[in-house]
Design a protein around this motif. Structure first.
Motif, PDB file in Angstrom:
ATOM      1  N   SER A  62       0.820  -1.201   0.000  1.00 58.99           N
ATOM      2  CA  SER A  62       0.000   0.000   0.000  1.00 58.99           C
ATOM      3  C   SER A  62       0.868   1.270   0.000  1.00 58.99           C
ATOM      4  O   SER A  62       0.514   2.271  -0.628  1.00 58.99           O
ATOM      5  CB  SER A  62      -0.923  -0.022   1.230  1.00 58.99           C
ATOM      6  OG  SER A  62      -1.712   1.128   1.283  1.00 58.99           O
ATOM      7  N   ASP A  63       2.014   1.215   0.682  1.00 58.66           N
ATOM      8  CA  ASP A  63       2.920   2.364   0.664  1.00 58.66           C
ATOM      9  C   ASP A  63       3.530   2.562  -0.724  1.00 58.66           C
ATOM     10  O   ASP A  63       3.681   3.699  -1.181  1.00 58.66           O
ATOM     11  CB  ASP A  63       4.033   2.182   1.710  1.00 58.66           C
ATOM     12  CG  ASP A  63       3.518   2.427   3.116  1.00 58.66           C
ATOM     13  OD1 ASP A  63       2.817   3.434   3.325  1.00 58.66           O
ATOM     14  OD2 ASP A  63       3.816   1.614   4.006  1.00 58.66           O
ATOM     15  N   LEU A  64       3.871   1.466  -1.392  1.00 60.46           N
ATOM     16  CA  LEU A  64       4.365   1.602  -2.774  1.00 60.46           C
ATOM     17  C   LEU A  64       3.270   2.186  -3.656  1.00 60.46           C
ATOM     18  O   LEU A  64       3.527   3.057  -4.499  1.00 60.46           O
ATOM     19  CB  LEU A  64       4.807   0.240  -3.330  1.00 60.46           C
ATOM     20  CG  LEU A  64       6.086  -0.384  -2.769  1.00 60.46           C
ATOM     21  CD1 LEU A  64       6.396  -1.685  -3.517  1.00 60.46           C
ATOM     22  CD2 LEU A  64       7.274   0.570  -2.867  1.00 60.46           C
ATOM     23  N   ALA A  65       2.032   1.712  -3.455  1.00 56.43           N
ATOM     24  CA  ALA A  65       0.900   2.227  -4.244  1.00 56.43           C
ATOM     25  C   ALA A  65       0.760   3.725  -4.060  1.00 56.43           C
ATOM     26  O   ALA A  65       0.557   4.470  -5.025  1.00 56.43           O
ATOM     27  CB  ALA A  65      -0.390   1.521  -3.820  1.00 56.43           C
ATOM     28  N   ALA A  66       0.892   4.184  -2.821  1.00 58.85           N
ATOM     29  CA  ALA A  66       0.717   5.608  -2.520  1.00 58.85           C
ATOM     30  C   ALA A  66       1.794   6.464  -3.161  1.00 58.85           C
ATOM     31  O   ALA A  66       1.621   7.671  -3.315  1.00 58.85           O
ATOM     32  CB  ALA A  66       0.702   5.822  -1.013  1.00 58.85           C
ATOM     33  N   CYS A  67       2.920   5.843  -3.531  1.00 61.93           N
ATOM     34  CA  CYS A  67       3.992   6.564  -4.236  1.00 61.93           C
ATOM     35  C   CYS A  67       3.912   6.374  -5.743  1.00 61.93           C
ATOM     36  O   CYS A  67       4.712   6.952  -6.479  1.00 61.93           O
ATOM     37  CB  CYS A  67       5.353   6.082  -3.756  1.00 61.93           C
ATOM     38  SG  CYS A  67       5.880   6.935  -2.283  1.00 61.93           S
ATOM     39  N   GLY A  68       3.002   5.545  -6.203  1.00 62.15           N
ATOM     40  CA  GLY A  68       2.902   5.262  -7.637  1.00 62.15           C
ATOM     41  C   GLY A  68       3.995   4.317  -8.119  1.00 62.15           C
ATOM     42  O   GLY A  68       4.305   4.272  -9.311  1.00 62.15           O
ATOM     43  N   ALA A  69       4.583   3.553  -7.196  1.00 61.14           N
ATOM     44  CA  ALA A  69       5.700   2.676  -7.560  1.00 61.14           C
ATOM     45  C   ALA A  69       5.227   1.271  -7.927  1.00 61.14           C
ATOM     46  O   ALA A  69       4.198   0.802  -7.442  1.00 61.14           O
ATOM     47  CB  ALA A  69       6.696   2.593  -6.410  1.00 61.14           C
ATOM     48  N   ARG A  70       6.017   0.626  -8.775  1.00 62.19           N
ATOM     49  CA  ARG A  70       5.749  -0.771  -9.150  1.00 62.19           C
ATOM     50  C   ARG A  70       6.550  -1.685  -8.234  1.00 62.19           C
ATOM     51  O   ARG A  70       7.756  -1.517  -8.087  1.00 62.19           O
ATOM     52  CB  ARG A  70       6.190  -0.991 -10.603  1.00 62.19           C
ATOM     53  CG  ARG A  70       5.888  -2.378 -11.142  1.00 62.19           C
ATOM     54  CD  ARG A  70       6.174  -2.443 -12.638  1.00 62.19           C
ATOM     55  NE  ARG A  70       7.606  -2.503 -12.944  1.00 62.19           N
ATOM     56  CZ  ARG A  70       8.310  -3.633 -13.031  1.00 62.19           C
ATOM     57  NH1 ARG A  70       7.729  -4.798 -12.829  1.00 62.19           N
ATOM     58  NH2 ARG A  70       9.597  -3.602 -13.328  1.00 62.19           N
TER      59      ARG A  70
END
Ligand code: ADP
Ligand code: MG
Length: 340
Positions: free
Chosen positions: A73-81
């Protein structure tokens, strides 16, 4: 069972592909990542502690899922894959059935995101799970908390508040019918990280965060770091709770259809201040309204606009007549505009 036997049996998957971003996985002193040249590495850690983040008797499969989900979810919040993750685990004892279920829950979610377990540490101790995720994002395109602009719309993905309602049921504070509780509990124990939406919002959202501590608290981080304020429409926010469908009476007052189970106060509090939803709260220019909806559609994740960014600092929640929602302000710690 010894430490190395445990790692080999439950956390090593020799037949499983590591994915393009990983050169070396479990078994040596370090793993080796091979991110796409030119990309930025996005890194985040989250720890789950028994008694603090979960109950001792929680289903281990759900726990394995959630431990990884909160990190993705933290990666999602940064737009990261997502590329890979490590797992540091303290266990009171090596219980094979527990470990098997925990690993299954974790790997099922990992495989959905092509995210390999590349290492970790295992020790005896009170149950404690710490995962670190590694992802990649193009330079300059990470979604940050600091980019919200006056006039932007405030959006939230999916549903918010159900995890808090489920927690209230588990704590014995409220009761729900079985079917409604099952749905809410699913949100608490098996949250869905919005990884595809986060990536689809690159270049569209001006700021983003994931909702782990509650909508008002996490939006509060965006407001503080962007140097802006916001007004949220209580009416639109209340629609975010999935467990209890809401209806508008002739007076414009909101009433929960399941009012016998959950009060309007708990309803609003769950949406605004309940944590553990792992949705995305983000801002975007009204000029990008169609682009936001296209990103939502492309990622299969509904999004709802619930307010606007304003120059005046702090967060205001208003009813359909534009009046401040006075109800329960003291209970809403998160209402403090600059909660740290
Ligand atoms: P070191 O002592 O060098 O830290 P360990 O003996 O603890 O290494 O671990 C051996 C290997 O197993 C390492 O590659 C480590 O990353 C991996 N490992 C240990 N615990 C876990 C775990 N819980 N999940 C995944 N890999 C693990
Ligand atoms: Mg070690």
């Amino acid at each position: 069972m010894g430490e190395f036997e445990l790692i080999a049996q439950f956390f090593t998957r020799p037949q499983h592909p590591l994915g393009p971003g990983v050169e070396l996985g479990i078994g040596d002193d370090c793993a080796l990542l091979a991110p796409t040249p030119g990309m930025r590495l996005a890194i985040s850690s989250d720890m789950l502690v028994q008694g603090r983040h979960f109950f001792a008797d929680v289903d281990p499969r759900s726990l394995g899922h959630k431990a990884l989900a909160v990190n993705l979810s933290d990666l999602a919040a940064c737009g990261a894959r997502p590329l890979a993750f490590t797992l540091a685990l303290a266990l009171p004892q090596a219980d094979a059935a527990w470990l098997k279920a925990f690993a299954e829950g974790m790997f099922a979610l990992a495989d959905q995101h092509g995210c390999a377990l590349i290492g970790g540490d295992t020790t005896q101790g009170p149950l404690n799970i710490c995962i670190t995720v590694f992802g990649e994002v193009p330079p300059g395109q990470a979604l940050l908390r600091s980019g919200a602009q006056v006039g932007d719309d405030v959006y939230v993905s999916g549903t918010v508040g159900d995890a808090h309602v489920a927690l209230q049921v588990l704590l014995g504070h409220v009761t729900l019918d079985d079917a409604t509780f099952a749905k809410a509990r699913q949100r608490l124990e098996q949250p869905t990280p919005r990884v595809a939406l986060g990536q689809a919002l690159r270049g569209i959202a001006t700021a983003a965060a994931d909702v782990s501590d509650g909508l008002v608290g996490d939006l509060g981080h965006i407001l503080k770091q962007s140097g802006v304020g916001a007004t949220l429409r209580a009416q639109d926010a209340m629609q975010l709770l999935a467990a209890c469908a809401v209806s508008t009476g002739a007076t414009g007052q909101f009433a929960s259809k399941n009012a016998s189970f959950i009060s309007p106060e708990l309803h609003l509090q769950s949406v605004l201040a309940g944590g553990d939803d792992y949705e995305l709260v983000f801002t975007a220019s009204p000029a990008n309204c169609a682009a936001v909806q296209a990103a939502a559609l492309a990622s299969g994740t509904p999004v709802h606009c619930i307010g606007q960014i304003e120059a005046a600092p702090g967060l205001r929640v208003v009813d359909s007549a534009g009046q401040p929602v006075a109800q329960g302000v003291k209970a809403f710690d998160h209402f403090a505009p600059h909660k740290g």
